[in-house]
Motif scaffolding. Sequence first.
Motif, PDB file in Angstrom:
ATOM      1  N   GLY A   1      84.280  40.851  92.242  1.00 46.02           N
ATOM      2  CA  GLY A   1      84.122  39.433  91.933  1.00 46.02           C
ATOM      3  C   GLY A   1      84.703  39.057  90.583  1.00 46.02           C
ATOM      4  O   GLY A   1      85.231  37.951  90.405  1.00 46.02           O
ATOM      5  N   PHE A   2      84.627  39.975  89.626  1.00 41.26           N
ATOM      6  CA  PHE A   2      85.210  39.709  88.308  1.00 41.26           C
ATOM      7  C   PHE A   2      86.731  39.606  88.400  1.00 41.26           C
ATOM      8  O   PHE A   2      87.345  38.785  87.714  1.00 41.26           O
ATOM      9  N   CYS A   3      87.328  40.441  89.248  1.00 41.68           N
ATOM     10  CA  CYS A   3      88.782  40.380  89.459  1.00 41.68           C
ATOM     11  C   CYS A   3      89.164  39.030  90.051  1.00 41.68           C
ATOM     12  O   CYS A   3      90.140  38.403  89.604  1.00 41.68           O
ATOM     13  N   VAL A   4      88.397  38.580  91.040  1.00 41.53           N
ATOM     14  CA  VAL A   4      88.672  37.297  91.690  1.00 41.53           C
ATOM     15  C   VAL A   4      88.583  36.160  90.672  1.00 41.53           C
ATOM     16  O   VAL A   4      89.450  35.284  90.618  1.00 41.53           O
ATOM     17  N   ALA A   5      87.546  36.176  89.847  1.00 46.06           N
ATOM     18  CA  ALA A   5      87.365  35.116  88.852  1.00 46.06           C
ATOM     19  C   ALA A   5      88.491  35.110  87.824  1.00 46.06           C
ATOM     20  O   ALA A   5      89.022  34.048  87.473  1.00 46.06           O
ATOM     21  N   ALA A   6      88.883  36.299  87.356  1.00 55.43           N
ATOM     22  CA  ALA A   6      89.962  36.386  86.370  1.00 55.43           C
ATOM     23  C   ALA A   6      91.283  35.926  86.983  1.00 55.43           C
ATOM     24  O   ALA A   6      92.043  35.175  86.351  1.00 55.43           O
ATOM     25  N   LEU A   7      91.555  36.362  88.208  1.00 60.03           N
ATOM     26  CA  LEU A   7      92.787  35.936  88.881  1.00 60.03           C
ATOM     27  C   LEU A   7      92.803  34.422  89.079  1.00 60.03           C
ATOM     28  O   LEU A   7      93.837  33.777  88.876  1.00 60.03           O
ATOM     29  N   ARG A   8      91.675  33.858  89.465  1.00 60.16           N
ATOM     30  CA  ARG A   8      91.592  32.408  89.688  1.00 60.16           C
ATOM     31  C   ARG A   8      91.937  31.653  88.399  1.00 60.16           C
ATOM     32  O   ARG A   8      92.717  30.704  88.405  1.00 60.16           O
ATOM     33  N   LEU A   9      91.348  32.088  87.291  1.00 64.09           N
ATOM     34  CA  LEU A   9      91.614  31.423  86.015  1.00 64.09           C
ATOM     35  C   LEU A   9      93.083  31.552  85.626  1.00 64.09           C
ATOM     36  O   LEU A   9      93.725  30.564  85.264  1.00 64.09           O
ATOM     37  N   LEU A  10      93.609  32.760  85.727  1.00 67.45           N
ATOM     38  CA  LEU A  10      95.004  32.977  85.330  1.00 67.45           C
ATOM     39  C   LEU A  10      95.969  32.198  86.219  1.00 67.45           C
ATOM     40  O   LEU A  10      96.927  31.595  85.727  1.00 67.45           O
ATOM     41  N   LYS A  11      95.711  32.183  87.504  1.00 66.63           N
ATOM     42  CA  LYS A  11      96.587  31.448  88.417  1.00 66.63           C
ATOM     43  C   LYS A  11      96.515  29.945  88.151  1.00 66.63           C
ATOM     44  O   LYS A  11      97.506  29.242  88.310  1.00 66.63           O
ATOM     45  N   SER A  12      95.366  29.456  87.712  1.00 61.95           N
ATOM     46  CA  SER A  12      95.245  28.032  87.389  1.00 61.95           C
ATOM     47  C   SER A  12      96.094  27.668  86.174  1.00 61.95           C
ATOM     48  O   SER A  12      96.424  26.501  85.977  1.00 61.95           O
ATOM     49  N   LYS A  13      96.461  28.672  85.386  1.00 62.44           N
ATOM     50  CA  LYS A  13      97.295  28.460  84.200  1.00 62.44           C
ATOM     51  C   LYS A  13      98.792  28.590  84.525  1.00 62.44           C
ATOM     52  O   LYS A  13      99.629  28.442  83.644  1.00 62.44           O
ATOM     53  N   ASN A  14      99.105  28.908  85.786  1.00 61.46           N
ATOM     54  CA  ASN A  14     100.500  29.074  86.232  1.00 61.46           C
ATOM     55  C   ASN A  14     101.264  30.096  85.395  1.00 61.46           C
ATOM     56  O   ASN A  14     102.400  29.867  85.004  1.00 61.46           O
ATOM     57  N   VAL A  15     100.623  31.234  85.130  1.00 61.71           N
ATOM     58  CA  VAL A  15     101.268  32.282  84.346  1.00 61.71           C
ATOM     59  C   VAL A  15     102.085  33.199  85.250  1.00 61.71           C
ATOM     60  O   VAL A  15     101.853  33.267  86.459  1.00 61.71           O
ATOM     61  N   SER A  16     103.015  33.908  84.647  1.00 57.22           N
ATOM     62  CA  SER A  16     103.750  34.952  85.339  1.00 57.22           C
ATOM     63  C   SER A  16     102.806  36.149  85.410  1.00 57.22           C
ATOM     64  O   SER A  16     102.484  36.756  84.392  1.00 57.22           O
ATOM     65  N   LEU A  17     102.344  36.457  86.602  1.00 53.08           N
ATOM     66  CA  LEU A  17     101.251  37.401  86.778  1.00 53.08           C
ATOM     67  C   LEU A  17     101.678  38.577  87.642  1.00 53.08           C
ATOM     68  O   LEU A  17     102.255  38.386  88.705  1.00 53.08           O
ATOM     69  N   GLU A  18     101.383  39.788  87.155  1.00 59.72           N
ATOM     70  CA  GLU A  18     101.567  40.989  87.973  1.00 59.72           C
ATOM     71  C   GLU A  18     100.194  41.578  88.242  1.00 59.72           C
ATOM     72  O   GLU A  18      99.504  42.006  87.310  1.00 59.72           O
TER      73      GLU A  18
END
Length: 85
Positions: free
Chosen positions: A13-30
């Motif tokens: 769940g922590f991974c999901v929450a962190a990914l959600r926040l980062l994706k909301s920032k439109n970052v280049s994410l790996e």
Amino acid sequence: MKKVEIYTRPGCGFCVAALRLLKSKNVSLEEIKVWDNPERKPEMVKRSNGGQTFPQIFIENKHVGGCDDLMALERGGKLDKMLAS
């Protein structure tokens, strides 16, 4: 935006929450899915100075920490500055 790397595992769940926040920032994410690539776990532990919990997050190769650390940066108004180019 700076490059972000996040080590994750399924059912976290922590991974999901962190990914959600980062994706909301439109970052280049790996997203590095350690469950699918178990050989990457020792790399994660070494890069995070012993961190074995998920997620482990890096911005431009700088270790940020886990989900709680990421959320604290966001609440403190520091995350956007760290992500800015």
